[in-house]
Design a protein around this motif. Structure first.
Motif, PDB file in Angstrom:
ATOM      1  N   LYS A   4       0.825  -1.223   0.000  1.00  0.00           N
ATOM      2  CA  LYS A   4       0.000   0.000   0.000  1.00  0.00           C
ATOM      3  C   LYS A   4       0.851   1.261   0.000  1.00  0.00           C
ATOM      4  O   LYS A   4       0.458   2.297  -0.529  1.00  0.00           O
ATOM      5  N   GLU A   7       1.807   1.752  -3.526  1.00  0.00           N
ATOM      6  CA  GLU A   7       0.632   2.178  -4.284  1.00  0.00           C
ATOM      7  C   GLU A   7       0.387   3.672  -4.041  1.00  0.00           C
ATOM      8  O   GLU A   7       0.144   4.441  -4.980  1.00  0.00           O
ATOM      9  N   GLN A   8       0.487   4.071  -2.785  1.00  0.00           N
ATOM     10  CA  GLN A   8       0.278   5.464  -2.417  1.00  0.00           C
ATOM     11  C   GLN A   8       1.318   6.366  -3.090  1.00  0.00           C
ATOM     12  O   GLN A   8       0.989   7.395  -3.678  1.00  0.00           O
ATOM     13  N   LYS A  11       0.445   6.889  -6.564  1.00  0.00           N
ATOM     14  CA  LYS A  11      -0.793   7.615  -6.857  1.00  0.00           C
ATOM     15  C   LYS A  11      -0.707   9.096  -6.541  1.00  0.00           C
ATOM     16  O   LYS A  11      -1.329   9.924  -7.207  1.00  0.00           O
ATOM     17  N   ARG A  13       0.626  12.379  -6.783  1.00  0.00           N
ATOM     18  CA  ARG A  13       1.523  13.178  -7.603  1.00  0.00           C
ATOM     19  C   ARG A  13       2.169  14.248  -6.745  1.00  0.00           C
ATOM     20  O   ARG A  13       1.530  14.810  -5.866  1.00  0.00           O
TER      21      ARG A  13
ATOM     22  N   GLY B 266      -5.163  -1.016 -11.927  1.00  0.00           N
ATOM     23  CA  GLY B 266      -4.771   0.378 -11.705  1.00  0.00           C
ATOM     24  C   GLY B 266      -3.940   0.534 -10.435  1.00  0.00           C
ATOM     25  O   GLY B 266      -2.950   1.270 -10.417  1.00  0.00           O
ATOM     26  N   ASP B 267      -4.347  -0.174  -9.383  1.00  0.00           N
ATOM     27  CA  ASP B 267      -3.598  -0.107  -8.125  1.00  0.00           C
ATOM     28  C   ASP B 267      -2.221  -0.735  -8.283  1.00  0.00           C
ATOM     29  O   ASP B 267      -1.226  -0.216  -7.760  1.00  0.00           O
ATOM     30  N   ALA B 270      -0.035   1.547 -10.190  1.00  0.00           N
ATOM     31  CA  ALA B 270       0.396   2.653  -9.314  1.00  0.00           C
ATOM     32  C   ALA B 270       1.501   2.182  -8.375  1.00  0.00           C
ATOM     33  O   ALA B 270       2.481   2.902  -8.146  1.00  0.00           O
ATOM     34  N   CYS B 273       4.715   2.093 -10.172  1.00  0.00           N
ATOM     35  CA  CYS B 273       5.269   3.462 -10.275  1.00  0.00           C
ATOM     36  C   CYS B 273       5.873   3.880  -8.931  1.00  0.00           C
ATOM     37  O   CYS B 273       6.957   4.481  -8.890  1.00  0.00           O
TER      38      CYS B 273
END
Lengths: 394, 394
Positions: A4, A7-8, A11, A13, B266-267, B270, B273
């Motif tokens: 998580k 993921e955070q 997400k 930006r 999508g998660d 993310a 990334c």
């Protein structure tokens, strides 16, 4: 379920990225030249000719298998020797090829250094204003990030540093010339800093490492002296990137230089190699290792940035802004004209000026202006800066 | 004090690297052509012309600021679209540009995927024989690495896999065509594997991810079918590198393709990334992103590897070795002629044959022969292979 935290990170930006995306949209609406985007630290002066010339020469003279093949994990031996020699000649350091570890740019230099040094529970200190990713990189290495508040002149406060260091302090990150303030730490500041580190290392009976993040080393204006940290402190890891000096930020090439004068230099260098391995860095891009070595001592045309600096600094001071005079990098750090820098940036945005509030740099009340843009953009933006100041001063 | 695990990783050379260094020394002693070094998986066929041609064209036609500038963190949008389109056309997948994340090669693809998915306490499973760095990458992501023993034919044992999965299993890594065995997992094997993953995901009420590591995807010989995993299993992340197909391992370019058919695509994207950000990957090398897109579907001359395979496989079988017939990659996996593969490799070394014992690949009793060498080296080495077999069979 999945990670998580990652993921955070993916997400959310950054403020800078948000602004940049807004700028693109806004430009499409009202025209490229009507929006004054000062958000990104992206070089605006092209790479010096040696970059493309070296690539072409390599393509014409080297066998593809050698040129595009794996180098050793720490980098091509000849490239590492050239960098060590260059540093020694210019800074009086004592590096050898085996002090240098080639990386995929400054962010990799930092993550690898932090992962090499840190254990769970360690603390890493940086001075505000600081590059926000320092926190991400430090936490990624399992350590805790600790920011010291900015001083009046954005130099070093040795008393605050001394008070912040404890038995868990593993490293201090120094970034000079600084992003976002453009300030170069003076030699007196460097001495005060390293005196504290020496004293505290002795007190706790262990080295406190100094990680210097210096992609802007060559981007200084006038006769400003940028102290080279291994000359002041043995336990120094120099993190460098060619992104800004050669204007090749997308190509990802830099290095870590481990000061051979530190007591356990061999172990630290091995840990750097190990961290690079664990993070998935097999070797730095082969062709750009050679380009970096061939272009040592060259830079993009820094006089453009100096001209931009003089222009925007002079004008903003004249309009009544309180500006930190930048001696290096390509950022102007300006006091917001109200307490809330984000609110100030919103008012600037209404005048099509895209400025970055410095809260995420640990410096509330300030904004960053990246002047690595065309000189024309600066000229065209001046009436908007003037009008913004007048709005506050009426 | 510093991170001892990283220091250790940096100090312990892999068996392969040790052998390679020995080979260099030995060649200097007795002559380049007298030592038969089969240790490294380093492409021996030069990059296809499109690589250097594309670089030159880019240098001649693009502005240096665009060409060498930052791309977005996930990679240039046009490059990502080209890769998605190419995969969809060739494999019937459903990727978009936003499924693709450009990386600095396969190792980065793997570390980023593992860090995106794993939390402390998770387990990751791989099938022996496996690339030894899988363990390093998995542990670096805070998870535990679990290896399943090899089957007789180096395919998948669904019963063993099913038994190995528990509530902590986060992902399974599949590498086909395989390093070090050269085996391509059959479609039946893939179906058996993905059936287990579907069943166990349902049993534990959570996705078990499949990470496919496929730098050798295009290096297959004859009419061998290489199943594309997103067609069999939704929760798949494809990790790819252009290192082997384009013979550019030093330039570090690859990608992660996140199957858009997975529930939380999508998660996961993310998190990919975010993990890239936390590990210090700012973007993949800009110029080689463009090269990769321009050279999609091209490969180095694979017929050379096929010729080498036929030559060495045929000869070794004739001499009495038990070989796994490789359908892909550029490795021949051979049963050692005594129980201890290291002892066998020592005897081979006495005949100037440098072979890698497969213990660190999780497969004791076997050796890996990298036939990505000149055909002449293979021809010249055959008498030594013959003599080695005769030594055991006399």
């Amino acid at each position: 379920m999945i990670n998580k935290k990652m993921e955070q990170l993916g997400k959310v930006r950054s403020v800078i990225r948000e602004l940049f995306e807004y700028g693109k949209k806004r430009k499409a609406e009202i025209g490229e030249d009507k929006v004054f985007d000062f958000s990104l630290g992206n070089p605006s002066v092209p790479a010096p000719d040696c970059v493309n010339e070296t690539i072409k020469e390599l393509l014409d003279t080297q066998s593809p298998l050698d040129l595009h093949g794996y180098t050793s994990a720490q980098g091509d031996a000849g490239v590492r020797k050239a960098i060590a020699d260059y540093l020694n000649e210019n800074h009086g350091s004592a590096f050898t090829a085996d002090s240098i570890y080639m990386t995929v740019g400054a962010a990799a230099s930092l993550t690898i250094s932090l992962n090499a040094l840190c254990n769970e529970g360690d603390e890493v200190i940086a001075f505000a204003p600081f590059f926000p990713e320092y926190r991400v990189f430090t936490e990624g290495a399992g350590a805790t990030f600790k920011a010291l508040p900015p001083t009046e002149d954005f130099q070093i406060d040795p008393v605050a540093l001394s008070a912040a260091i404890n038995k868990n302090t593993k490293a201090v990150i120094l970034n000079s010339p600084n992003n976002p303030s453009g300030v170069v730490i003076t030699e007196a500041g460097v001495k005060a800093l390293t005196d504290v580190l020496k004293e505290k290392s002795a007190e706790y009976g262990k080295p406190i490492y100094l990680i210097t993040d210096e992609p802007y080393r060559e981007l200084v204006y006038g006769d400003v002296f940028v102290p080279f940290l291994t000359n002041y402190y043995d336990n120094t890891l120099v993190c460098y990137s060619f992104s800004k000096s050669l204007s090749i930020p997308g190509e990802r090439i830099g290095y870590i230089a481990v000061n051979p004068k530190m007591g356990n230099a061999g172990d630290v260098y091995a840990a750097v190699c190990g961290a690079g391995r664990a993070l998935g860095y097999v070797c730095a891009p082969s062709i750009f290792q050679r380009v970096a070595a061939a272009c040592l001592g060259q830079t993009a045309d820094v006089s453009v940035y100096k001209h931009n600096r003089d222009l925007i600094y002079g004008a903003l001071c004249e309009y009544g802004y309180t500006c930190v005079k930048p001696d290096g990098a390509f950022y102007l750090f300006v006091k917001a004209m109200e307490e809330d820098a984000s609110a100030f940036c919103e008012k600037a945005k209404a005048k099509e000026l895209l400025l970055v509030p410095a809260d995420s740099f640990g410096c509330p009340g300030y904004v960053r202006i990246s002047y690595c843009v065309s000189t024309k953009q600066i000229e065209d933006s001046l009436p908007a800066f003037k009008a913004l100041a007048e709005e506050y001063n009426k």
